[in-house]
Design an enzyme around this catalytic site. Structure first.
Site, PDB file in Angstrom:
ATOM      1  N   ASP A  67      -5.605  -2.954   3.426  1.00  0.00           N
ATOM      2  CA  ASP A  67      -6.167  -4.241   3.017  1.00  0.00           C
ATOM      3  C   ASP A  67      -6.235  -4.365   1.501  1.00  0.00           C
ATOM      4  O   ASP A  67      -6.226  -3.376   0.772  1.00  0.00           O
ATOM      5  CB  ASP A  67      -7.554  -4.454   3.626  1.00  0.00           C
ATOM      6  CG  ASP A  67      -8.584  -3.458   3.111  1.00  0.00           C
ATOM      7  OD1 ASP A  67      -8.290  -2.249   3.079  1.00  0.00           O
ATOM      8  OD2 ASP A  67      -9.703  -3.886   2.736  1.00  0.00           O
ATOM      9  N   ASP A 110      -3.454  -1.540  -5.021  1.00  0.00           N
ATOM     10  CA  ASP A 110      -4.657  -1.004  -4.385  1.00  0.00           C
ATOM     11  C   ASP A 110      -4.724  -1.565  -2.972  1.00  0.00           C
ATOM     12  O   ASP A 110      -5.221  -2.659  -2.778  1.00  0.00           O
ATOM     13  CB  ASP A 110      -5.884  -1.399  -5.201  1.00  0.00           C
ATOM     14  CG  ASP A 110      -7.185  -0.911  -4.613  1.00  0.00           C
ATOM     15  OD1 ASP A 110      -7.162  -0.028  -3.745  1.00  0.00           O
ATOM     16  OD2 ASP A 110      -8.242  -1.436  -5.021  1.00  0.00           O
ATOM     17  N   GLU A 141     -11.055  -1.257   3.855  1.00  0.00           N
ATOM     18  CA  GLU A 141     -11.677  -0.413   2.827  1.00  0.00           C
ATOM     19  C   GLU A 141     -12.336  -1.263   1.750  1.00  0.00           C
ATOM     20  O   GLU A 141     -13.404  -0.915   1.231  1.00  0.00           O
ATOM     21  CB  GLU A 141     -10.616   0.510   2.207  1.00  0.00           C
ATOM     22  CG  GLU A 141     -11.183   1.602   1.307  1.00  0.00           C
ATOM     23  CD  GLU A 141     -11.295   1.216  -0.162  1.00  0.00           C
ATOM     24  OE1 GLU A 141     -11.824   2.014  -0.944  1.00  0.00           O
ATOM     25  OE2 GLU A 141     -10.848   0.091  -0.525  1.00  0.00           O
ATOM     26  N   GLU A 142     -11.694  -2.378   1.406  1.00  0.00           N
ATOM     27  CA  GLU A 142     -12.180  -3.192   0.298  1.00  0.00           C
ATOM     28  C   GLU A 142     -13.511  -3.880   0.588  1.00  0.00           C
ATOM     29  O   GLU A 142     -14.191  -4.330  -0.338  1.00  0.00           O
ATOM     30  CB  GLU A 142     -11.129  -4.240  -0.093  1.00  0.00           C
ATOM     31  CG  GLU A 142      -9.846  -3.665  -0.652  1.00  0.00           C
ATOM     32  CD  GLU A 142      -9.995  -3.001  -2.008  1.00  0.00           C
ATOM     33  OE1 GLU A 142     -11.138  -2.953  -2.517  1.00  0.00           O
ATOM     34  OE2 GLU A 142      -8.996  -2.520  -2.544  1.00  0.00           O
ATOM     35  N   ASP A 174      -5.578   6.819  -3.516  1.00  0.00           N
ATOM     36  CA  ASP A 174      -6.151   5.494  -3.818  1.00  0.00           C
ATOM     37  C   ASP A 174      -6.689   5.431  -5.243  1.00  0.00           C
ATOM     38  O   ASP A 174      -7.480   4.560  -5.577  1.00  0.00           O
ATOM     39  CB  ASP A 174      -7.274   5.200  -2.803  1.00  0.00           C
ATOM     40  CG  ASP A 174      -7.724   3.748  -2.807  1.00  0.00           C
ATOM     41  OD1 ASP A 174      -6.963   2.894  -3.314  1.00  0.00           O
ATOM     42  OD2 ASP A 174      -8.828   3.465  -2.315  1.00  0.00           O
ATOM     43  N   HIS A 216      -7.837  -5.413  -8.176  1.00  0.00           N
ATOM     44  CA  HIS A 216      -8.630  -6.566  -7.735  1.00  0.00           C
ATOM     45  C   HIS A 216      -8.445  -7.788  -8.620  1.00  0.00           C
ATOM     46  O   HIS A 216      -9.251  -8.717  -8.560  1.00  0.00           O
ATOM     47  CB  HIS A 216     -10.131  -6.230  -7.658  1.00  0.00           C
ATOM     48  CG  HIS A 216     -10.474  -5.112  -6.746  1.00  0.00           C
ATOM     49  ND1 HIS A 216     -11.777  -4.708  -6.513  1.00  0.00           N
ATOM     50  CD2 HIS A 216      -9.688  -4.300  -5.990  1.00  0.00           C
ATOM     51  CE1 HIS A 216     -11.775  -3.688  -5.669  1.00  0.00           C
ATOM     52  NE2 HIS A 216     -10.511  -3.426  -5.341  1.00  0.00           N
TER      53      HIS A 216
END
Length: 416
Positions: free
Chosen positions: A86, A147, A181-182, A204, A387
């Protein structure tokens, strides 16, 4: 020695993966939080089968697991490599258009479809180490998804390398690609027993060479200020406006310390993330972070003191205070298994990559997995500016991550 003639697949895979929208949804109550993540997960299942992995499956929650069987007679602990599919809810991941800036020669990078989006050298010191590299960015209208689709592509490529180079001895390897995960739910439905690894690594991290064995410890705090609503035409000496109580409380927060915008390195913080409500009740949500888990209680008590001040300013009001434990510093677990970090550092040294031991001002799935019984440090995947619109990753750093994973598998076999 890594095969210098190997044709890496991580770039081709990465460019394919980032074009699939897998943005998770922090307001969702389903799992995964958005089913569109499953599109990539299903593709990964097919690709894992194609390269020759065994025990390939995706469970009902969207976790993809697979096995690379051992090819040695040694009793090697099963190790795992983990990445998440994700992308962050902070910036759209729809219609990602990756751009490759080949043979970067320095200078700011202006993103082509939004000239106001500029990756500036003075704000990105890592760029000075990327002269001659091929740098992948977005076109400026979305995030990139390095990411952690860089990590996904690197694990896939490393498994492909090991399968096509059977002369490299290794123990049993398990891989897992996780959803959500986010939004902090990446391990919520993770089946430790089915995964079956004794130790693992999340791929990661950011800068080439990063080995992260320490995270923040984290709690969430939900504060509800309760007022009294009365028709505004007849409210004199009767209304107690919860919005104003919450505003007063927020103004009591320190201006020069204890916030993300005023702290760095090993400093912790208390951070309001949302305010919602009306005259009757207003809710403020916080995240509380520090490397020392004991300080979380200090921060929470401090917030309670401010709550008391706020409600005393508005007689008749009350507040509710809820603490939700999120995760704890994985260093407390990993310190009991020092070889897990040491093997990663040795892999980097063998490859001529300078190990960078750093503490994460945040959390990883590895933090939760460490407390679930699988000691799991975090290793670099090569991406930067996660992000956001200015996210980027160098192709050569992705290839270095592939080499690291392969070398790490070799070291576990050698040391067993």
């Amino acid at each position: 020695m890594f095969d210098q003639n190997y044709n890496y697949t991580c770039l081709e895979r990465f460019l394919k993966y980032v074009k699939i929208d897998t943005q998770s949804n922090e307001d969702s109550t389903t799992f995964p939080s958005d089913p569109k993540q499953l599109e990539l997960s299903k593709l990964l299942v097919e690709e894992l089968k194609q390269i020759g992995m065994t025990e390939v499956e995706m469970d009902e929650y969207g976790y993809v697991m697979a096995t690379l069987p051992s090819n040695t007679d040694k009793n090697v602990p099963t190790i795992g490599f983990i990445a998440h599919v994700d992308t962050s809810p902070a910036v759209t991941g729809t219609n990602v258009k990756p751009v490759i800036h080949k043979n970067y020669q320095g200078g700011d990078i202006v993103l082509p479809n939004d000239k106001t989006k500029i990756i500036k050298v003075d704000e990105n010191p890592e760029l000075k180490d990327m002269i001659g590299m091929d740098i992948i960015t977005t076109d400026g209208t979305t995030l990139l998804g390095a990411d952690d689709k860089a990590g996904v592509a690197e694990i896939m490529d490393a498994m492909h390398y090991l399968i096509t180079h059977p002369e490299i001895q290794h123990g049993k390897i398990r891989i897992c690609f996780t959803p959500d995960e986010e939004v902090g739910r990446g391990t919520e439905k993770f089946n430790v027993q089915k995964f079956g690894a004794k130790y693992a690594y999340t791929i990661d991290g950011s800068t080439r060479g990063e080995v992260e064995i320490e995270t923040f410890s984290a709690d969430a705090v939900v504060i509800k200020f309760n007022g009294k609503n009365v028709h505004p035409g007849y409210a004199k000496n009767k209304m107690i406006n919860a919005i104003k109580i919450a505003s007063y409380f927020i103004d009591l927060l320190p201006k020069d310390t204890l916030s993300p915008e005023t702290t760095e390195k090993r400093e912790g913080y208390v951070h309001p993330t949302s305010v919602n409500g009306n005259e009757t009740q207003t809710v403020i949500k916080f995240i509380i972070r520090d490397f020392d888990a004991n300080k979380l209680k200090e921060y929470e008590n401090y917030l309670k003191e401010l709550c008391e001040k706020a409600v005393s300013k508005y007689p008749g009001s009350t507040y509710d205070f809820e603490v939700i434990e999120q995760y704890r510093n994985m260093k407390y677990v990993l310190d009991n298994h020092p070889h897990v970090e040491q093997f990663a550092i040795e892999a980097l040294n063998r490859l001529g990559i300078n190990p960078i031991k750093s503490a994460i001002r945040g959390g990883t799935d590895g933090a939760r997995l460490s407390y679930m019984g699988i000691p799991t440090p975090n290793l670099f995947a090569g991406g930067h500016n996660f992000h956001g619109f200015l996210e980027y990753v160098a192709v050569q750093d992705m290839q270095a991550a592939v080499q690291m994973i392969v070398t790490l598998a070799q070291i576990w076999e050698e040391k067993s």
